[in-house]
Write a protein that holds these residues in place. Structure first.
Motif, PDB file in Angstrom:
ATOM      1  N   ALA A  72      -8.502  13.449  17.938  1.00  0.00           N
ATOM      2  CA  ALA A  72      -7.982  12.495  16.959  1.00  0.00           C
ATOM      3  C   ALA A  72      -9.069  11.541  16.481  1.00  0.00           C
ATOM      4  CB  ALA A  72      -6.821  11.712  17.567  1.00  0.00           C
ATOM      5  N   MET A  73      -9.906  11.080  17.409  1.00  0.00           N
ATOM      6  CA  MET A  73     -10.971  10.144  17.036  1.00  0.00           C
ATOM      7  C   MET A  73     -12.023  10.830  16.168  1.00  0.00           C
ATOM      8  SD  MET A  73     -13.190   7.596  19.472  1.00  0.00           S
ATOM      9  CE  MET A  73     -11.720   6.620  19.779  1.00  0.00           C
ATOM     10  N   ALA A  74     -12.384  12.060  16.520  1.00  0.00           N
ATOM     11  CA  ALA A  74     -13.379  12.794  15.736  1.00  0.00           C
ATOM     12  C   ALA A  74     -12.869  13.039  14.312  1.00  0.00           C
ATOM     13  CB  ALA A  74     -13.704  14.118  16.418  1.00  0.00           C
ATOM     14  N   ARG A  75     -11.591  13.387  14.203  1.00  0.00           N
ATOM     15  CA  ARG A  75     -11.017  13.588  12.868  1.00  0.00           C
ATOM     16  C   ARG A  75     -11.049  12.297  12.056  1.00  0.00           C
ATOM     17  NH1 ARG A  75      -6.681  11.094  10.673  1.00  0.00           N
ATOM     18  NH2 ARG A  75      -5.470  11.444  12.581  1.00  0.00           N
ATOM     19  N   LEU A  76     -10.739  11.169  12.705  1.00  0.00           N
ATOM     20  CA  LEU A  76     -10.731   9.883  12.011  1.00  0.00           C
ATOM     21  C   LEU A  76     -12.128   9.529  11.510  1.00  0.00           C
ATOM     22  CD1 LEU A  76      -9.204   7.315  11.181  1.00  0.00           C
ATOM     23  CD2 LEU A  76      -9.703   6.388  13.452  1.00  0.00           C
ATOM     24  N   TRP A  77     -13.131   9.727  12.347  1.00  0.00           N
ATOM     25  CA  TRP A  77     -14.498   9.423  11.937  1.00  0.00           C
ATOM     26  C   TRP A  77     -14.928  10.302  10.757  1.00  0.00           C
ATOM     27  CZ3 TRP A  77     -17.716   8.795  17.118  1.00  0.00           C
ATOM     28  CH2 TRP A  77     -17.312   7.608  17.731  1.00  0.00           C
ATOM     29  N   ALA A  78     -14.656  11.595  10.848  1.00  0.00           N
ATOM     30  CA  ALA A  78     -15.041  12.508   9.770  1.00  0.00           C
ATOM     31  C   ALA A  78     -14.283  12.189   8.486  1.00  0.00           C
ATOM     32  CB  ALA A  78     -14.781  13.956  10.199  1.00  0.00           C
ATOM     33  N   GLU A  79     -13.035  11.824   8.635  1.00  0.00           N
ATOM     34  CA  GLU A  79     -12.201  11.473   7.479  1.00  0.00           C
ATOM     35  C   GLU A  79     -12.737  10.219   6.793  1.00  0.00           C
ATOM     36  OE1 GLU A  79      -7.707  12.402   7.613  1.00  0.00           O
ATOM     37  OE2 GLU A  79      -8.014  10.347   8.308  1.00  0.00           O
ATOM     38  N   ASN A  80     -13.063   9.204   7.576  1.00  0.00           N
ATOM     39  CA  ASN A  80     -13.624   7.975   7.007  1.00  0.00           C
ATOM     40  C   ASN A  80     -14.946   8.246   6.294  1.00  0.00           C
ATOM     41  OD1 ASN A  80     -11.458   6.530   7.986  1.00  0.00           O
ATOM     42  ND2 ASN A  80     -12.547   5.707   9.754  1.00  0.00           N
ATOM     43  N   VAL A  85     -17.026   2.706  -0.282  1.00  0.00           N
ATOM     44  CA  VAL A  85     -16.608   1.836   0.814  1.00  0.00           C
ATOM     45  C   VAL A  85     -15.346   1.060   0.463  1.00  0.00           C
ATOM     46  CG1 VAL A  85     -17.300  -0.107   2.264  1.00  0.00           C
ATOM     47  CG2 VAL A  85     -18.983   1.619   1.635  1.00  0.00           C
ATOM     48  N   ALA A  86     -15.225   0.635  -0.803  1.00  0.00           N
ATOM     49  CA  ALA A  86     -14.036  -0.131  -1.206  1.00  0.00           C
ATOM     50  C   ALA A  86     -12.770   0.703  -1.030  1.00  0.00           C
ATOM     51  CB  ALA A  86     -14.176  -0.582  -2.655  1.00  0.00           C
ATOM     52  N   ALA A  87     -12.856   1.986  -1.366  1.00  0.00           N
ATOM     53  CA  ALA A  87     -11.693   2.861  -1.201  1.00  0.00           C
ATOM     54  C   ALA A  87     -11.318   3.003   0.265  1.00  0.00           C
ATOM     55  CB  ALA A  87     -11.980   4.224  -1.806  1.00  0.00           C
ATOM     56  N   LEU A  88     -12.341   3.083   1.128  1.00  0.00           N
ATOM     57  CA  LEU A  88     -12.063   3.164   2.559  1.00  0.00           C
ATOM     58  C   LEU A  88     -11.363   1.888   3.024  1.00  0.00           C
ATOM     59  CD1 LEU A  88     -12.365   4.679   5.226  1.00  0.00           C
ATOM     60  CD2 LEU A  88     -14.578   3.561   5.528  1.00  0.00           C
ATOM     61  N   VAL A 106       2.540  -5.323   0.497  1.00  0.00           N
ATOM     62  CA  VAL A 106       1.079  -5.267   0.484  1.00  0.00           C
ATOM     63  C   VAL A 106       0.468  -6.468  -0.244  1.00  0.00           C
ATOM     64  CG1 VAL A 106      -0.923  -3.964  -0.346  1.00  0.00           C
ATOM     65  CG2 VAL A 106       0.954  -2.778   0.806  1.00  0.00           C
ATOM     66  N   PRO A 107       0.864  -6.767  -1.494  1.00  0.00           N
ATOM     67  CA  PRO A 107       0.296  -7.965  -2.145  1.00  0.00           C
ATOM     68  C   PRO A 107       0.668  -9.259  -1.442  1.00  0.00           C
ATOM     69  CG  PRO A 107       1.353  -6.517  -3.750  1.00  0.00           C
ATOM     70  CD  PRO A 107       1.773  -6.043  -2.401  1.00  0.00           C
ATOM     71  N   LEU A 108       1.878  -9.311  -0.876  1.00  0.00           N
ATOM     72  CA  LEU A 108       2.332 -10.537  -0.219  1.00  0.00           C
ATOM     73  C   LEU A 108       1.528 -10.812   1.047  1.00  0.00           C
ATOM     74  CD1 LEU A 108       4.484 -12.808  -0.308  1.00  0.00           C
ATOM     75  CD2 LEU A 108       5.906 -11.348   1.150  1.00  0.00           C
ATOM     76  N   LEU A 109       1.247  -9.757   1.827  1.00  0.00           N
ATOM     77  CA  LEU A 109       0.554  -9.928   3.099  1.00  0.00           C
ATOM     78  C   LEU A 109      -0.959 -10.004   2.947  1.00  0.00           C
ATOM     79  CD1 LEU A 109       2.558  -7.451   5.380  1.00  0.00           C
ATOM     80  CD2 LEU A 109       2.702  -9.946   5.367  1.00  0.00           C
ATOM     81  N   PHE A 110      -1.511  -9.231   2.023  1.00  0.00           N
ATOM     82  CA  PHE A 110      -2.964  -9.089   1.955  1.00  0.00           C
ATOM     83  C   PHE A 110      -3.585  -9.617   0.666  1.00  0.00           C
ATOM     84  CE2 PHE A 110      -1.246  -5.512   4.492  1.00  0.00           C
ATOM     85  CZ  PHE A 110      -1.771  -5.870   5.725  1.00  0.00           C
ATOM     86  N   GLY A 111      -2.760  -9.876  -0.334  1.00  0.00           N
ATOM     87  CA  GLY A 111      -3.287 -10.398  -1.591  1.00  0.00           C
ATOM     88  C   GLY A 111      -3.237  -9.372  -2.708  1.00  0.00           C
ATOM     89  N   PRO A 112      -3.305  -9.841  -3.967  1.00  0.00           N
ATOM     90  CA  PRO A 112      -3.187  -8.932  -5.116  1.00  0.00           C
ATOM     91  C   PRO A 112      -4.355  -7.955  -5.258  1.00  0.00           C
ATOM     92  CG  PRO A 112      -3.786 -11.142  -5.830  1.00  0.00           C
ATOM     93  CD  PRO A 112      -3.458 -11.250  -4.377  1.00  0.00           C
ATOM     94  N   GLN A 113      -5.483  -8.229  -4.601  1.00  0.00           N
ATOM     95  CA  GLN A 113      -6.637  -7.331  -4.724  1.00  0.00           C
ATOM     96  C   GLN A 113      -6.443  -6.019  -3.960  1.00  0.00           C
ATOM     97  OE1 GLN A 113      -6.445 -10.095  -2.989  1.00  0.00           O
ATOM     98  NE2 GLN A 113      -7.836 -10.171  -1.226  1.00  0.00           N
ATOM     99  N   TRP A 114      -5.334  -5.910  -3.229  1.00  0.00           N
ATOM    100  CA  TRP A 114      -5.100  -4.709  -2.427  1.00  0.00           C
ATOM    101  C   TRP A 114      -3.996  -3.828  -3.014  1.00  0.00           C
ATOM    102  CZ3 TRP A 114      -8.679  -3.821   1.099  1.00  0.00           C
ATOM    103  CH2 TRP A 114      -9.389  -4.902   1.615  1.00  0.00           C
ATOM    104  N   THR A 115      -3.764  -3.917  -4.297  1.00  0.00           N
ATOM    105  CA  THR A 115      -2.690  -3.115  -4.902  1.00  0.00           C
ATOM    106  C   THR A 115      -2.952  -1.613  -4.798  1.00  0.00           C
ATOM    107  OG1 THR A 115      -3.783  -3.393  -7.052  1.00  0.00           O
ATOM    108  CG2 THR A 115      -1.965  -4.893  -6.532  1.00  0.00           C
ATOM    109  N   ALA A 116      -4.224  -1.202  -4.703  1.00  0.00           N
ATOM    110  CA  ALA A 116      -4.528   0.230  -4.554  1.00  0.00           C
ATOM    111  C   ALA A 116      -4.057   0.771  -3.213  1.00  0.00           C
ATOM    112  CB  ALA A 116      -6.030   0.468  -4.721  1.00  0.00           C
ATOM    113  N   SER A 117      -3.685  -0.120  -2.298  1.00  0.00           N
ATOM    114  CA  SER A 117      -3.192   0.307  -0.977  1.00  0.00           C
ATOM    115  C   SER A 117      -1.695   0.587  -0.974  1.00  0.00           C
ATOM    116  CB  SER A 117      -3.495  -0.766   0.076  1.00  0.00           C
ATOM    117  OG  SER A 117      -4.874  -1.045   0.165  1.00  0.00           O
ATOM    118  N   ILE A 118      -1.001   0.282  -2.072  1.00  0.00           N
ATOM    119  CA  ILE A 118       0.463   0.380  -2.070  1.00  0.00           C
ATOM    120  C   ILE A 118       0.944   1.815  -1.904  1.00  0.00           C
ATOM    121  CG2 ILE A 118       2.523   0.072  -3.494  1.00  0.00           C
ATOM    122  CD1 ILE A 118       1.223  -2.441  -4.647  1.00  0.00           C
ATOM    123  N   LEU A 119       0.519   2.710  -2.805  1.00  0.00           N
ATOM    124  CA  LEU A 119       0.985   4.094  -2.704  1.00  0.00           C
ATOM    125  C   LEU A 119       0.532   4.780  -1.425  1.00  0.00           C
ATOM    126  CD1 LEU A 119       0.810   5.422  -6.381  1.00  0.00           C
ATOM    127  CD2 LEU A 119       2.821   4.844  -5.011  1.00  0.00           C
TER     128      LEU A 119
END
Length: 500
Positions: free
Chosen positions: A228-236, A245-248, A317-330
């Motif tokens: 699981a950890m190896a997959r996460l590292w490769a995925e990132n 980096v911003a997308a990550l 997502v916007p309420l907890l983290f701010g409007p700059q994180w709208t790309a995280s919604i979907l």
């Protein structure tokens, strides 16, 4: 207290353990969030970054510090003093060795990562590895004895004490050492408390004849986590290389939201179920019935929170983290749905370990992690949303595969195992649909404020979930009620036997 716990019915003790572990997780998570919020105002981002680097290295070393010995002790059919003594000395020796290696390798690791200042931090946190190893066997014995109440109180106390020490040192101007102290104090207190309550000591020296069996089992447990950890590292790495980096960072926020909700509600399932399934594996009828009832109860507990995230992510997502994180919604919506589809994975994990079949779970885990990584590598060029929906597809495939694996393990028809999952999944689907419709009306049509939508839709999703549970899985609703009454009221306990 120990005598009362020993005489209590297994199902009641399991429900109590789940409640206590869940409460511990809530205490540590919430107090940790408050601590981080305060420390963020006292320390620099660079100091947080140094500790983050050290923790990344430390998390990998933690995998090998225990080498699965804890799980072996928990699930062993028979446990002798010779076995526990062997696991203790083996894990202790390995922990001390890894701590020493980490200290020696700190400078090269920091140089490789391009952060020379991290070397001192890595060296400072290395003793935590030895502490984890020293606590492994007594912790496993307490889990085997289902002393989850004591473990939960100790874990919460150790975490809070570590956080208080960090705050005191941070206010005193010790900078990054405040965070280091938090790690060491928390692990040190955990070690001290578990040894003071386990009432166990090693007898003699390890038996070399037992080591191959113990290490063979443990290596499979470690292999699952490593995959699981190896997959996460490769995925990132793939997301960073293709999308930046911003997308990550956007994807990381979505993962943090979903994983936090999932862990808060379901962190107790795997450790408790492993012990329970190990206790009843000699009775095939009780094992199969217990699995079905546990699965329905898991959906009752975990699914509503994930359903709320899936419906309310555009507001959360916007309420907890701010409007700059709208790309995280979907991505958050998709990851929540993936969590619901694959909700049975946590229970299945405990089932395979409890029945002493880590090898089968390792093969399954490696295949699924490989498939997930392959899907990510194919769809990452289409953006974060595609990556997240890839998780939904893989989760669905993995769930189907587990149906066949669980059916073979429990010697049940596949259609019966499928039915155990499909009924609660249908109920969750209806509750999500109801919540989505209500959110669309309140937000899109009526233009209600965000807090009004949250206060209205969240309870509506939970209510719809309970109504569907009453129709599709009434036994789970009764079990949840009995669990609450037995833990917080004067009602009846959950039954020891679970009918077919």
């Amino acid at each position: 207290m120990i005598e009362r716990e020993a005489s209590a019915p297994l199902a009641s003790r399991a429900s109590a353990g789940a409640v206590w572990l869940t409460l511990q997780n809530w205490v540590t998570r919430l107090s940790g969030f408050v601590t981080v919020a305060i420390l963020a105002r006292l320390l620099t981002p660079g100091e947080f970054g140094l500790v983050a680097i050290a923790m990344t290295v430390l998390s990998m070393v933690y995998l090998f510090a225990d080498l699965g010995f804890t799980t072996y002790v928990v699930q062993a059919t028979t446990l002798t003093p010779r076995t526990t003594t062997t696991t203790f000395w083996a894990s202790t020796g390995l922990g001390l060795l890894l701590a020493g290696v980490l200290i020696v390798a700190a400078v090269p690791i920091a140089g490789f990562l391009g952060t020379p200042d991290a070397a001192a931090v890595i060296m400072a946190v290395a003793p935590a590895v030895a502490m984890v190893a020293l606590a492994a066997t007594p912790t496993a014995l307490m889990r085997r004895g289902m002393r989850f109440r004591a473990l939960s109180i100790q874990g919460a106390a150790a975490a809070v004490i570590g956080q208080v020490c960090a705050l005191v040192l941070a206010f005193s101007g010790f900078g990054v050492w405040a965070l280091i102290a938090q790690i060491l104090v928390s692990q040190g207190m955990t070690l001290l408390l578990v040894w003071s309550t386990a009432r166990w000591w090693p007898r003699g020296w390890p038996d070399r004849k037992l080591l191959p069996e113990i290490m063979g089992f443990g290596s499979k447990v470690v292999g699952v986590d490593f995959a699981a950890m190896a997959r996460l590292w490769a995925e990132n790495a793939a997301v960073t290389r293709v999308l930046g980096v911003a997308a990550l960072g956007q994807f990381g926020i979505a993962q943090r939201l979903v994983f936090t909700v999932r862990d808060l509600m379901g962190s107790a399932i795997a450790p408790v179920s492993t012990v329970v399934f190990a206790r009843v594996r000699g009775d095939s009828g009780r094992l199969a019935a217990g699995y079905g009832r546990s699965l329905a109860l898991s959906f009752m507990v975990m699914a509503p929170a994930l359903a709320c995230v899936a419906v309310l992510a555009p507001i959360l997502v916007p309420l907890l983290f701010g409007p700059q994180w709208t790309a995280s919604i979907l991505p958050a919506v998709a990851l929540a749905l993936a969590g619901i589809v694959g909700l049975s994975a946590t229970l299945d994990h405990g089932l395979f370990y409890g029945l002493g079949k880590p090898g089968r779970w390792l093969v399954y885990a490696v295949v699924i992690e490989t498939v997930q990584l392959a899907v990510t590598l194919v769809v990452v060029r289409y953006g974060l949303d595609a990556v997240a929906w890839g998780f939904v597809a893989t989760s669905a495939v993995a769930t189907v595969v587990r149906w066949f694996l669980v059916a073979a393990l429990l010697e049940l028809p596949v259609r019966r195992v499928v039915g155990l999952s499909i009924r609660p999944l249908l109920g969750v689907a209806v509750s999500i649909a109801v919540g989505a419709l209500a959110a669309a009306v309140l937000d899109g049509v009526l233009g209600a404020p965000a807090f009004v939508v949250l206060l209205a839709v969240g309870p509506l999703v939970v209510l719809a979930h309970l109504l569907m549970a009453r129709i599709l899985v009434p036994a789970a609703l009764a079990d949840a009620r009995s669990l609450l009454l037995s833990r917080f009221g004067r009602g009846s306990r959950m039954p020891t036997e679970v009918p077919e």
